[in-house]
Design an enzyme around this catalytic site. Sequence first.
Site, mmCIF file in Angstrom:
data_model
loop_
_atom_site.group_PDB
_atom_site.id
_atom_site.type_symbol
_atom_site.label_atom_id
_atom_site.label_comp_id
_atom_site.label_asym_id
_atom_site.label_seq_id
_atom_site.Cartn_x
_atom_site.Cartn_y
_atom_site.Cartn_z
ATOM 1 N N ASN A 47 0.829 -1.219 0.000
ATOM 2 C CA ASN A 47 0.000 0.000 0.000
ATOM 3 C C ASN A 47 0.857 1.260 0.000
ATOM 4 O O ASN A 47 0.360 2.353 0.258
ATOM 5 C CB ASN A 47 -0.904 0.015 1.232
ATOM 6 N N SER A 179 -10.839 -0.628 0.367
ATOM 7 C CA SER A 179 -9.529 -1.266 0.426
ATOM 8 C C SER A 179 -9.431 -2.533 -0.398
ATOM 9 O O SER A 179 -8.349 -2.879 -0.853
ATOM 10 C CB SER A 179 -9.155 -1.554 1.878
ATOM 11 N N LYS A 236 0.084 3.774 4.715
ATOM 12 C CA LYS A 236 -0.115 3.479 3.293
ATOM 13 C C LYS A 236 0.646 4.520 2.462
ATOM 14 O O LYS A 236 1.865 4.484 2.422
ATOM 15 C CB LYS A 236 -1.597 3.348 3.018
HETATM 16 C C1 LIG Z 1 -5.402 -0.289 6.631
HETATM 17 C C2 LIG Z 1 -6.742 0.210 7.037
HETATM 18 C C3 LIG Z 1 -7.031 0.516 8.369
HETATM 19 C C4 LIG Z 1 -6.074 0.193 9.474
HETATM 20 O O1 LIG Z 1 -5.028 1.083 9.501
HETATM 21 P P1 LIG Z 1 -3.654 0.652 10.185
HETATM 22 O O2 LIG Z 1 -2.965 1.913 10.432
HETATM 23 O O3 LIG Z 1 -2.972 -0.240 9.181
HETATM 24 O O4 LIG Z 1 -4.018 -0.099 11.436
HETATM 25 C C5 LIG Z 1 -8.232 1.101 8.661
HETATM 26 N N1 LIG Z 1 -9.148 1.335 7.702
HETATM 27 C C6 LIG Z 1 -8.920 1.005 6.416
HETATM 28 C C7 LIG Z 1 -9.963 1.293 5.394
HETATM 29 C C8 LIG Z 1 -7.716 0.422 6.047
HETATM 30 O O5 LIG Z 1 -7.501 0.074 4.780
#
Ligand SMILES: *Cc1c(COP(=O)(O)O)cnc(C)c1O
Length: 383
Positions: A47, A179, A236
Amino acid sequence: MSWQQKITGALRLQRESGLWRQMQPVTPAANATLSAEGRQYHHFSSNDYLGLSRHPRIIDAWQQGLNRWGAGAGASGHVTGYTPAHRELEEALAQRLGFSRALLFGSGFAANQALVFALAGKQDRLLADKLMHASLLEAAALSPATLCRFQHNSPQSLQRLLSRTCDGETLIITEGVFSMDGDRAPLRELRQQADASGSWLVVDDAHGIGVCGPQGRGSCQQQGITPDILVVTFGKAFGVAGAAILCSADVADYLCQSAKHLIYSTAMPPAQAVAIHASLHLIDVADQRREKLQHNIRLFRQQMTGLRWSLLPSETAIQPLMIGENQSAVDLAAALRQRGFWINAIRPPTVPAGAARLRITLSAAHDPQQIEQLAEHLYALQS
Ligand SMILES: *Cc1c(COP(=O)(O)O)cnc(C)c1O
């Protein structure tokens, strides 16, 4: 049944249904590659959409931050873990994204859980998109509030839920860019529905922030709306880790009183806040990277026309190749792995049953040749 029997039985079932999950150590490298067990792979599963995780300025900022602040925060922000580095980042985020306040969290997972648990009480109602992220849905399922899910990206379905009576308050909850499907939420319609019904709109823009909208300011600015609460994550496109909730001063104060994920958890290391701040500056001026990403997305979709498997209609860096059966998705991922491409198969319960897929993600760090080679191998594998 003993604990041991319960666990062995569950493991057997998981293996037999083709749902076995395991972690494997990999070593990411430059130019969207990684190595594992002595072999190099083209990396199509990250990501890190802008390739910022290896940016020297972010690495340097983190190192400077370590020298200045030490390795860890040493306490919860409510005790002594909150530093000027945290405050400066929060103020910069709030200013950039157009909110009064920002609150930092160790992860997006924690931010979503904190939000739901702190805000929603027994009388309240959470109306979430069917494909909403597990971090939020799980908190919503455990919350005393009522959880209803509307059909994916369907304002009509949401409207049917809104027309039912509710004694408490309502949160409408969606992702900016989904996602696992890569499509965008109809944020303008959802904003209007929130206004018309006196509800609040919550947008989790984990996959939009940094990539979408002017200066990478996310899906909401791209669609010209302001949600009541915005969740952004830094693992990401930011290439670091952590998350923030953006909101009004009152909501921020309210979360400070009640969010257990803030109160009972050690604050993010201050050096990490410095690194995220450096990434925020880079994202402001990363138009070239965003253009390269868009170019790669277009190239990828052109190259994939005529494949046996279909792509979902996504315009974002997330380009799922729909396979269907779990085992077929796992087999195709393994065949690509053999050929030097690292792509993960995504299976239920992350996606609906029968909708197993290869979640291919593109990055500004990809060379066009890597994308062309991936297409060649997929064509070879389908015959
Ligand atoms: C990756 C993700 C999260 C979690 O975030 P992290 O910082 O990786 O714990 C929350 N919501 C969505 C839509 C995500 O894709």
